[in-house]
Design a protein around this motif. Structure first.
Motif, short mmCIF file in Angstrom:
data_model
loop_
_atom_site.label_atom_id
_atom_site.label_comp_id
_atom_site.label_asym_id
_atom_site.label_seq_id
_atom_site.Cartn_x
_atom_site.Cartn_y
_atom_site.Cartn_z
N TYR A 6 0.86 -1.05 -0.11
CA TYR A 6 -0.16 0.04 0.10
C TYR A 6 0.80 1.37 -0.01
O TYR A 6 0.70 2.20 -0.71
N SER A 7 1.79 1.41 0.94
CA SER A 7 2.77 2.46 0.84
C SER A 7 3.28 2.77 -0.24
O SER A 7 3.68 3.83 -0.90
N PHE A 8 4.11 1.52 -1.02
CA PHE A 8 4.80 1.64 -1.89
C PHE A 8 4.00 2.13 -3.17
O PHE A 8 4.44 3.18 -4.06
N LEU A 9 2.81 1.67 -3.41
CA LEU A 9 1.74 2.27 -4.51
C LEU A 9 1.52 3.47 -4.22
O LEU A 9 1.30 4.34 -5.16
N THR A 40 -1.74 13.17 -15.20
CA THR A 40 -1.83 13.82 -14.07
C THR A 40 -3.19 13.29 -13.17
O THR A 40 -3.37 13.06 -12.13
N PHE A 41 -4.17 13.52 -14.07
CA PHE A 41 -5.34 12.95 -13.81
C PHE A 41 -5.61 11.54 -13.30
O PHE A 41 -6.22 11.31 -12.31
N PHE A 42 -4.93 10.62 -14.22
CA PHE A 42 -5.03 9.26 -13.76
C PHE A 42 -4.33 9.08 -12.38
O PHE A 42 -4.54 8.18 -11.64
N GLY A 43 -3.00 9.74 -12.25
CA GLY A 43 -2.53 9.40 -11.11
C GLY A 43 -3.26 10.08 -9.88
O GLY A 43 -3.21 9.23 -8.82
N VAL A 44 -3.82 11.12 -9.86
CA VAL A 44 -4.84 11.64 -8.91
C VAL A 44 -5.98 10.45 -8.62
O VAL A 44 -6.28 10.12 -7.51
N ALA A 45 -6.47 9.98 -9.80
CA ALA A 45 -7.80 9.01 -9.51
C ALA A 45 -7.26 7.74 -8.91
O ALA A 45 -7.77 7.19 -7.98
N CYS A 46 -5.87 7.36 -9.21
CA CYS A 46 -5.39 6.21 -8.50
C CYS A 46 -5.04 6.49 -6.76
O CYS A 46 -5.26 5.45 -6.21
N ILE A 47 -4.75 7.82 -6.68
CA ILE A 47 -4.46 7.85 -5.38
C ILE A 47 -5.80 8.00 -4.52
O ILE A 47 -5.96 7.60 -3.47
N TYR A 48 -6.95 8.40 -5.15
CA TYR A 48 -8.28 8.28 -4.59
C TYR A 48 -8.71 6.88 -4.37
O TYR A 48 -9.12 6.67 -3.33
N ILE A 49 -8.40 5.89 -5.25
CA ILE A 49 -8.63 4.79 -5.18
C ILE A 49 -7.95 4.10 -3.91
O ILE A 49 -8.38 3.33 -3.36
N LEU A 50 -6.73 4.54 -3.82
CA LEU A 50 -5.92 3.79 -2.71
C LEU A 50 -6.55 4.47 -1.39
O LEU A 50 -6.24 3.75 -0.20
#
Length: 169
Positions: A6-9, A40-50
């Motif tokens: 989780y931390s790595f992702l 950038t938008f996809f990265g933010v979406a991935c952080i929201y998923i996490l």
């Protein structure tokens, strides 16, 4: 020091998002900046998923990637001589921006290290989409329907205005 998955992702997507955002800001080609904005938008979406905010992640992809970014890309690609467009920054603006960014970054680091963080026990992870759907169809049904009617009225009004403008030409 052992880092779990989780931390790595989280750190991977944070660096990925910050790197692509830096490309957006520093790129001299507008098309490169627009495509970096996609990442950038996809990265933010991935952080929201996490962060277990699946509804916000889906909204991020649908609204920003599916709507705003595609609109920007169409605007950029339909512009004449897109390959010739370069951004020129005045050095004085770059120095001022660097000073302001350094001050803001220093403030953020100061707050992070001087904040007494409270560690709480982790709650059970559940989907937020189901709870939001139930709230929209039970507690907030009237505002939800009023907002949908407002959007339909705006859409019909835009179509009428576009038709009148079309007839004038």
């Amino acid at each position: 020091m052992k880092i779990d998955l989780y931390s790595f992702l989280f750190y991977f997507f944070a660096v990925f998002t910050a790197g692509s955002a830096a490309i957006v800001v520093l790129s001299r080609h507008i098309l490169h900046a627009a495509f970096a904005l996609l990442f950038t938008f996809f990265g933010v979406a991935c952080i929201y998923i996490l962060l277990n905010a699946d509804f916000i992640a889906a909204a991020q992809v649908l609204i920003y990637v599916g709507g705003v970014l595609i609109l920007i890309l169409f605007g950029v690609m339909l512009t004449q001589r897109i390959g010739d467009v370069k951004f020129i920054a005045i050095p004085m603006q770059l120095y001022g921006a660097a000073v302001i960014c350094t001050l803001i970054f220093s403030l953020i680091i100061y707050v992070i290290y001087n904040q007494p963080w409270v560690i709480r026990t982790q709650k059970e992870i559940t989907s937020t989409t189901e709870r939001i759907g139930i709230m929209l169809l039970n507690d907030y049904l009237l505002p939800f329907e009023v907002a949908s009617l407002l959007l339909i009225v705006a859409l019909v009004g835009a179509a009428i205005i576009a038709e009148r403008a079309k007839k004038r030409w």
